[in-house]
Design a protein around this motif. Structure first.
Motif, mmCIF file in Angstrom:
data_model
loop_
_atom_site.group_PDB
_atom_site.id
_atom_site.type_symbol
_atom_site.label_atom_id
_atom_site.label_comp_id
_atom_site.label_asym_id
_atom_site.label_seq_id
_atom_site.Cartn_x
_atom_site.Cartn_y
_atom_site.Cartn_z
ATOM 1 N N ILE A 1 94.124 53.352 -6.491
ATOM 2 C CA ILE A 1 93.101 52.616 -7.240
ATOM 3 C C ILE A 1 93.584 51.194 -7.503
ATOM 4 O O ILE A 1 94.627 50.994 -8.114
ATOM 5 C CB ILE A 1 92.791 53.324 -8.576
ATOM 6 N N PRO A 2 92.825 50.188 -7.068
ATOM 7 C CA PRO A 2 93.226 48.799 -7.307
ATOM 8 C C PRO A 2 93.046 48.429 -8.774
ATOM 9 O O PRO A 2 92.180 48.988 -9.469
ATOM 10 C CB PRO A 2 92.262 48.011 -6.415
ATOM 11 N N PRO A 3 93.873 47.494 -9.296
ATOM 12 C CA PRO A 3 93.765 47.081 -10.709
ATOM 13 C C PRO A 3 92.365 46.598 -11.085
ATOM 14 O O PRO A 3 91.928 46.767 -12.233
ATOM 15 C CB PRO A 3 94.787 45.958 -10.816
ATOM 16 N N SER A 4 91.659 46.006 -10.127
ATOM 17 C CA SER A 4 90.311 45.485 -10.413
ATOM 18 C C SER A 4 89.314 46.585 -10.760
ATOM 19 O O SER A 4 88.238 46.312 -11.320
ATOM 20 C CB SER A 4 89.800 44.690 -9.216
ATOM 21 N N ALA A 5 89.644 47.839 -10.438
ATOM 22 C CA ALA A 5 88.713 48.943 -10.669
ATOM 23 C C ALA A 5 88.908 49.620 -12.018
ATOM 24 O O ALA A 5 88.083 50.450 -12.422
ATOM 25 C CB ALA A 5 88.862 49.976 -9.560
ATOM 26 N N ILE A 6 89.970 49.267 -12.740
ATOM 27 C CA ILE A 6 90.279 49.947 -14.003
ATOM 28 C C ILE A 6 89.146 49.780 -15.019
ATOM 29 O O ILE A 6 88.768 50.731 -15.718
ATOM 30 C CB ILE A 6 91.609 49.421 -14.588
ATOM 31 N N SER A 7 88.593 48.580 -15.088
ATOM 32 C CA SER A 7 87.521 48.335 -16.077
ATOM 33 C C SER A 7 86.287 49.184 -15.775
ATOM 34 O O SER A 7 85.596 49.648 -16.698
ATOM 35 C CB SER A 7 87.144 46.856 -16.098
ATOM 36 N N GLU A 8 85.999 49.405 -14.483
ATOM 37 C CA GLU A 8 84.865 50.250 -14.102
ATOM 38 C C GLU A 8 85.089 51.689 -14.568
ATOM 39 O O GLU A 8 84.191 52.325 -15.130
ATOM 40 C CB GLU A 8 84.691 50.229 -12.578
ATOM 41 N N ILE A 9 86.277 52.193 -14.343
ATOM 42 C CA ILE A 9 86.590 53.571 -14.728
ATOM 43 C C ILE A 9 86.631 53.701 -16.247
ATOM 44 O O ILE A 9 86.212 54.715 -16.817
ATOM 45 C CB ILE A 9 87.926 54.007 -14.094
ATOM 46 N N GLN A 10 87.089 52.669 -16.917
ATOM 47 C CA GLN A 10 87.120 52.678 -18.382
ATOM 48 C C GLN A 10 85.698 52.740 -18.948
ATOM 49 O O GLN A 10 85.436 53.448 -19.927
ATOM 50 C CB GLN A 10 87.847 51.431 -18.895
ATOM 51 N N SER A 11 84.773 52.007 -18.336
ATOM 52 C CA SER A 11 83.365 52.045 -18.773
ATOM 53 C C SER A 11 82.792 53.448 -18.603
ATOM 54 O O SER A 11 82.034 53.936 -19.462
ATOM 55 C CB SER A 11 82.536 51.040 -17.971
ATOM 56 N N LEU A 12 83.154 54.089 -17.485
ATOM 57 C CA LEU A 12 82.700 55.458 -17.259
ATOM 58 C C LEU A 12 83.276 56.399 -18.316
ATOM 59 O O LEU A 12 82.566 57.274 -18.846
ATOM 60 C CB LEU A 12 83.119 55.902 -15.852
ATOM 61 N N ALA A 13 84.539 56.217 -18.666
ATOM 62 C CA ALA A 13 85.190 57.055 -19.676
ATOM 63 C C ALA A 13 84.517 56.881 -21.039
ATOM 64 O O ALA A 13 84.300 57.868 -21.767
ATOM 65 C CB ALA A 13 86.669 56.712 -19.766
ATOM 66 N N LYS A 14 84.174 55.654 -21.407
ATOM 67 C CA LYS A 14 83.507 55.401 -22.686
ATOM 68 C C LYS A 14 82.131 56.072 -22.735
ATOM 69 O O LYS A 14 81.714 56.598 -23.779
ATOM 70 C CB LYS A 14 83.375 53.901 -22.914
ATOM 71 N N PHE A 15 81.445 56.028 -21.610
ATOM 72 C CA PHE A 15 80.141 56.691 -21.537
ATOM 73 C C PHE A 15 80.295 58.196 -21.752
ATOM 74 O O PHE A 15 79.519 58.818 -22.482
ATOM 75 C CB PHE A 15 79.479 56.408 -20.193
ATOM 76 N N LEU A 16 81.304 58.789 -21.127
ATOM 77 C CA LEU A 16 81.549 60.225 -21.274
ATOM 78 C C LEU A 16 81.965 60.582 -22.698
ATOM 79 O O LEU A 16 81.648 61.669 -23.196
ATOM 80 C CB LEU A 16 82.613 60.675 -20.280
ATOM 81 N N GLU A 17 82.675 59.679 -23.358
ATOM 82 C CA GLU A 17 83.055 59.921 -24.754
ATOM 83 C C GLU A 17 81.829 59.956 -25.661
ATOM 84 O O GLU A 17 81.770 60.730 -26.623
ATOM 85 C CB GLU A 17 84.019 58.827 -25.228
ATOM 86 N N LYS A 18 80.851 59.132 -25.362
ATOM 87 C CA LYS A 18 79.632 59.094 -26.161
ATOM 88 C C LYS A 18 78.731 60.302 -25.889
ATOM 89 O O LYS A 18 77.911 60.670 -26.722
ATOM 90 C CB LYS A 18 78.850 57.811 -25.874
ATOM 91 N N ARG A 19 78.906 60.893 -24.692
ATOM 92 C CA ARG A 19 78.070 62.043 -24.318
ATOM 93 C C ARG A 19 78.962 63.245 -24.010
ATOM 94 O O ARG A 19 79.147 63.619 -22.847
ATOM 95 C CB ARG A 19 77.218 61.683 -23.099
ATOM 96 N N PRO A 20 79.518 63.851 -25.041
ATOM 97 C CA PRO A 20 80.479 64.953 -24.826
ATOM 98 C C PRO A 20 79.867 66.186 -24.166
ATOM 99 O O PRO A 20 80.608 67.059 -23.700
ATOM 100 C CB PRO A 20 80.972 65.267 -26.239
ATOM 101 N N GLU A 21 78.555 66.283 -24.134
ATOM 102 C CA GLU A 21 77.921 67.451 -23.504
ATOM 103 C C GLU A 21 77.854 67.319 -21.981
ATOM 104 O O GLU A 21 77.545 68.298 -21.281
ATOM 105 C CB GLU A 21 76.503 67.651 -24.069
#
Length: 215
Positions: free
Chosen positions: A104-124
């Protein structure tokens, strides 16, 4: 002369008397004829028992309505309920992998972090990380490469962003599901992609065709 005038007046009076007698006789005849027939009674106004209003303007009267407040313009059935289509809408995670690499290139970390935040908001929600490649090279190698890329993203979600492993899975499709079938660099770049597909289905109302519908 006076005699003629008297005779004329007498004739006129007799004529009037005859006409009156004829009129009276005709009236009596009509009354007598109608006397034996029953009178026609006008029926009372019929009471409307059904509600014929169409409150949500879907073409179905309230007496048959089973689904109030349908979406205006939606395709509906005979009882006023709209038809709907369900589908799963994937999220495109913009990650540019190096050729033949699943690091995974460093430039992609922010994209994956955004996905993680979305999943945190929708635990179901659960997520499947899909790996896709361009149609360059052997099919078997591309499928392995896409699977490794998807696994890298899934591992980062679990290990670095604390998404529980039960909620994350991955799969590689190689070039089985191309987004662009052209054979050029732009199409190849489009096809090298990661998708996050959620278990949640999106429900969309089927709309009626109109002259303004665009394919």
């Amino acid at each position: 002369m006076a005699e003629k005038l008297i005779m004329t007046n007498s004739l006129i009076n007799k004529t009037i008397t005859v006409k009156r007698a004829f009129g009276i006789g005709l009236t009596m005849l009509l009354i007598t004829a109608c006397a034996g027939k029953p009178l026609q009674v006008m029926e009372a106004q019929v009471e409307q028992l059904k509600n014929l209003q169409d409150y949500d303007s879907d073409g179905v009267i309230e007496a048959r309505e089973k689904c109030a407040d349908t979406v205006l313009g939606a395709t509906i059935n005979n009882v006023g309920c709209g038809t709907q289509t369900t589908y799963v809408e994937p999220l495109n995670v913009d990650i540019k992998f190096a050729n033949n690499s699943y690091s995974i290139p460093p430039s992609a970390i922010s994209e994956i972090q955004s996905l993680a935040k979305f999943l945190e908001k929708r635990p179901e929600l659960r997520v499947i990380i899909e790996g896709h490649t361009s149609k360059v090279g052997a099919a078997e190698l591309n499928k392995i490469l896409s699977a490794e890329r998807a696994k890298s993203v899934a591992s980062l979600l679990v290990n670095d962003f604390n998404i529980t492993p039960e909620r994350v899975s991955s799969i590689g499709y190689g070039f089985e599901k191309l987004a662009d079938f052209a054979d050029n660099e732009e199409a190849h770049a489009t096809n090298r992609r990661i998708l996050a597909e959620f278990n949640e289905t999106v429900i969309v109302d089927d709309m009626k065709w109109t002259i303004y519908t665009v394919d």
